[in-house]
Design a protein around this motif. Structure first.
Motif, PDB file in Angstrom:
ATOM      1  N   MET A   1      49.176  43.446  57.841  1.00  0.00           N
ATOM      2  CA  MET A   1      48.855  42.785  56.586  1.00  0.00           C
ATOM      3  C   MET A   1      48.222  43.800  55.634  1.00  0.00           C
ATOM      4  SD  MET A   1      49.849  39.695  57.006  1.00  0.00           S
ATOM      5  CE  MET A   1      49.145  38.596  55.849  1.00  0.00           C
ATOM      6  N   ILE A   2      48.448  43.543  54.348  1.00  0.00           N
ATOM      7  CA  ILE A   2      47.899  44.387  53.289  1.00  0.00           C
ATOM      8  C   ILE A   2      46.988  43.510  52.444  1.00  0.00           C
ATOM      9  CG2 ILE A   2      48.448  45.826  51.303  1.00  0.00           C
ATOM     10  CD1 ILE A   2      51.263  46.192  52.588  1.00  0.00           C
ATOM     11  N   TYR A   3      45.799  44.017  52.159  1.00  0.00           N
ATOM     12  CA  TYR A   3      44.832  43.273  51.364  1.00  0.00           C
ATOM     13  C   TYR A   3      44.928  43.713  49.913  1.00  0.00           C
ATOM     14  CZ  TYR A   3      40.360  41.789  49.460  1.00  0.00           C
ATOM     15  OH  TYR A   3      39.376  41.239  48.676  1.00  0.00           O
ATOM     16  N   ILE A   4      44.966  42.735  49.000  1.00  0.00           N
ATOM     17  CA  ILE A   4      45.083  43.013  47.568  1.00  0.00           C
ATOM     18  C   ILE A   4      44.016  42.229  46.814  1.00  0.00           C
ATOM     19  CG2 ILE A   4      46.504  42.626  45.517  1.00  0.00           C
ATOM     20  CD1 ILE A   4      48.941  43.072  47.160  1.00  0.00           C
ATOM     21  N   GLU A   5      43.325  42.904  45.908  1.00  0.00           N
ATOM     22  CA  GLU A   5      42.456  42.223  44.951  1.00  0.00           C
ATOM     23  C   GLU A   5      43.138  42.318  43.598  1.00  0.00           C
ATOM     24  OE1 GLU A   5      38.502  43.857  44.963  1.00  0.00           O
ATOM     25  OE2 GLU A   5      38.126  43.201  47.011  1.00  0.00           O
ATOM     26  N   HIS A   6      42.923  41.311  42.768  1.00  0.00           N
ATOM     27  CA  HIS A   6      43.556  41.304  41.449  1.00  0.00           C
ATOM     28  C   HIS A   6      42.623  40.682  40.432  1.00  0.00           C
ATOM     29  CE1 HIS A   6      44.391  36.959  41.419  1.00  0.00           C
ATOM     30  NE2 HIS A   6      44.484  37.124  42.738  1.00  0.00           N
ATOM     31  N   GLU A   7      42.891  41.006  39.185  1.00  0.00           N
ATOM     32  CA  GLU A   7      42.177  40.408  38.063  1.00  0.00           C
ATOM     33  C   GLU A   7      43.214  40.056  37.010  1.00  0.00           C
ATOM     34  OE1 GLU A   7      39.001  41.872  34.766  1.00  0.00           O
ATOM     35  OE2 GLU A   7      38.526  42.345  36.853  1.00  0.00           O
ATOM     36  N   ASN A   8      43.336  38.772  36.702  1.00  0.00           N
ATOM     37  CA  ASN A   8      44.332  38.300  35.733  1.00  0.00           C
ATOM     38  C   ASN A   8      45.730  38.791  36.102  1.00  0.00           C
ATOM     39  OD1 ASN A   8      42.315  37.026  34.195  1.00  0.00           O
ATOM     40  ND2 ASN A   8      41.889  38.930  33.122  1.00  0.00           N
ATOM     41  N   SER A   9      46.084  38.695  37.358  1.00  0.00           N
ATOM     42  CA  SER A   9      47.386  39.072  37.917  1.00  0.00           C
ATOM     43  C   SER A   9      47.620  40.569  38.040  1.00  0.00           C
ATOM     44  CB  SER A   9      48.534  38.438  37.118  1.00  0.00           C
ATOM     45  OG  SER A   9      48.460  37.033  37.206  1.00  0.00           O
ATOM     46  N   VAL A  10      46.728  41.412  37.525  1.00  0.00           N
ATOM     47  CA  VAL A  10      46.866  42.863  37.666  1.00  0.00           C
ATOM     48  C   VAL A  10      46.198  43.268  38.975  1.00  0.00           C
ATOM     49  CG1 VAL A  10      46.305  45.121  36.689  1.00  0.00           C
ATOM     50  CG2 VAL A  10      46.816  43.209  35.168  1.00  0.00           C
ATOM     51  N   VAL A  11      46.946  43.943  39.829  1.00  0.00           N
ATOM     52  CA  VAL A  11      46.392  44.400  41.104  1.00  0.00           C
ATOM     53  C   VAL A  11      45.393  45.521  40.819  1.00  0.00           C
ATOM     54  CG1 VAL A  11      46.912  45.483  43.314  1.00  0.00           C
ATOM     55  CG2 VAL A  11      48.425  43.704  42.404  1.00  0.00           C
ATOM     56  N   SER A  29      40.005  37.605  58.216  1.00  0.00           N
ATOM     57  CA  SER A  29      41.058  37.165  57.301  1.00  0.00           C
ATOM     58  C   SER A  29      40.513  36.133  56.311  1.00  0.00           C
ATOM     59  CB  SER A  29      42.221  36.586  58.098  1.00  0.00           C
ATOM     60  OG  SER A  29      43.195  36.048  57.247  1.00  0.00           O
ATOM     61  N   GLU A  30      39.729  35.201  56.818  1.00  0.00           N
ATOM     62  CA  GLU A  30      39.166  34.149  55.965  1.00  0.00           C
ATOM     63  C   GLU A  30      38.219  34.735  54.918  1.00  0.00           C
ATOM     64  OE1 GLU A  30      39.115  34.002  59.382  1.00  0.00           O
ATOM     65  OE2 GLU A  30      40.824  32.640  59.526  1.00  0.00           O
ATOM     66  N   GLU A  31      37.410  35.717  55.316  1.00  0.00           N
ATOM     67  CA  GLU A  31      36.485  36.350  54.371  1.00  0.00           C
ATOM     68  C   GLU A  31      37.245  37.104  53.287  1.00  0.00           C
ATOM     69  OE1 GLU A  31      32.502  37.469  56.862  1.00  0.00           O
ATOM     70  OE2 GLU A  31      34.358  38.505  57.464  1.00  0.00           O
ATOM     71  N   LEU A  32      38.281  37.821  53.682  1.00  0.00           N
ATOM     72  CA  LEU A  32      39.061  38.585  52.702  1.00  0.00           C
ATOM     73  C   LEU A  32      39.760  37.670  51.706  1.00  0.00           C
ATOM     74  CD1 LEU A  32      40.597  41.378  54.936  1.00  0.00           C
ATOM     75  CD2 LEU A  32      38.780  41.614  53.242  1.00  0.00           C
ATOM     76  N   GLN A  33      40.221  36.523  52.174  1.00  0.00           N
ATOM     77  CA  GLN A  33      40.957  35.619  51.290  1.00  0.00           C
ATOM     78  C   GLN A  33      40.050  34.918  50.278  1.00  0.00           C
ATOM     79  OE1 GLN A  33      43.486  33.160  53.722  1.00  0.00           O
ATOM     80  NE2 GLN A  33      44.707  34.899  54.363  1.00  0.00           N
ATOM     81  N   THR A  34      38.742  35.061  50.406  1.00  0.00           N
ATOM     82  CA  THR A  34      37.848  34.518  49.379  1.00  0.00           C
ATOM     83  C   THR A  34      37.790  35.431  48.157  1.00  0.00           C
ATOM     84  OG1 THR A  34      35.860  35.566  50.290  1.00  0.00           O
ATOM     85  CG2 THR A  34      36.404  33.338  51.083  1.00  0.00           C
ATOM     86  N   THR A  35      38.132  36.708  48.341  1.00  0.00           N
ATOM     87  CA  THR A  35      38.066  37.663  47.232  1.00  0.00           C
ATOM     88  C   THR A  35      39.417  38.261  46.856  1.00  0.00           C
ATOM     89  OG1 THR A  35      37.557  39.443  48.786  1.00  0.00           O
ATOM     90  CG2 THR A  35      35.688  38.311  47.751  1.00  0.00           C
ATOM     91  N   GLY A  36      40.447  37.991  47.662  1.00  0.00           N
ATOM     92  CA  GLY A  36      41.761  38.569  47.383  1.00  0.00           C
ATOM     93  C   GLY A  36      42.845  37.863  48.164  1.00  0.00           C
ATOM     94  N   LEU A  37      43.951  38.557  48.345  1.00  0.00           N
ATOM     95  CA  LEU A  37      45.107  37.992  49.039  1.00  0.00           C
ATOM     96  C   LEU A  37      45.581  38.949  50.128  1.00  0.00           C
ATOM     97  CD1 LEU A  37      47.099  36.907  45.884  1.00  0.00           C
ATOM     98  CD2 LEU A  37      45.901  35.389  47.450  1.00  0.00           C
TER      99      LEU A  37
END
Length: 98
Positions: A1-11, A29-37
């Motif tokens: 899996m790759i973790y991505i954070e974004h702001e207004n759809s911009v990675v 995984s649950e912690e990461l999904q609170t701040t990203g995908l």
């Protein structure tokens, strides 16, 4: 899996090994999904001489690139300015010689 954070759809941040024991982010995984995908893969940008910017649709997790022109190098800028100067000089010469 790759973790991505974004702001207004911009990675804005990508981590390719978020769960690695040494280089990972130290979160579940649950912690990461609170701040990203978490996504399975990221497409490669086109090699078109432009600057790629990665975007994501947070709802569908669709990833895509938008491209902007890269700035000219100093040498390219000099060539462009010389060509522009020649066009201007040729036009001025044509006006003065009439």
């Amino acid at each position: 899996m790759i973790y991505i954070e974004h702001e207004n759809s911009v990675v804005t941040f990508v981590h390719y090994m978020p769960f690695d024991e040494v280089n990972g982010l130290g979160k579940s995984s649950e912690e990461l999904q609170t701040t990203g995908l978490l996504v399975d893969s990221i497409p490669q940008p086109e090699a078109n001489g432009k600057i790629p910017k990665l975007f994501i649709n947070p709802k569908t997790q669709e990833l895509w690139y938008e491209y902007t022109d890269r700035p000219l190098s100093p040498e390219e800028e000099i060539v462009r300015l010389k060509a522009q100067l020649k066009i201007t000089q040729d036009a001025l010469d044509a006006l003065l010689l009439k």
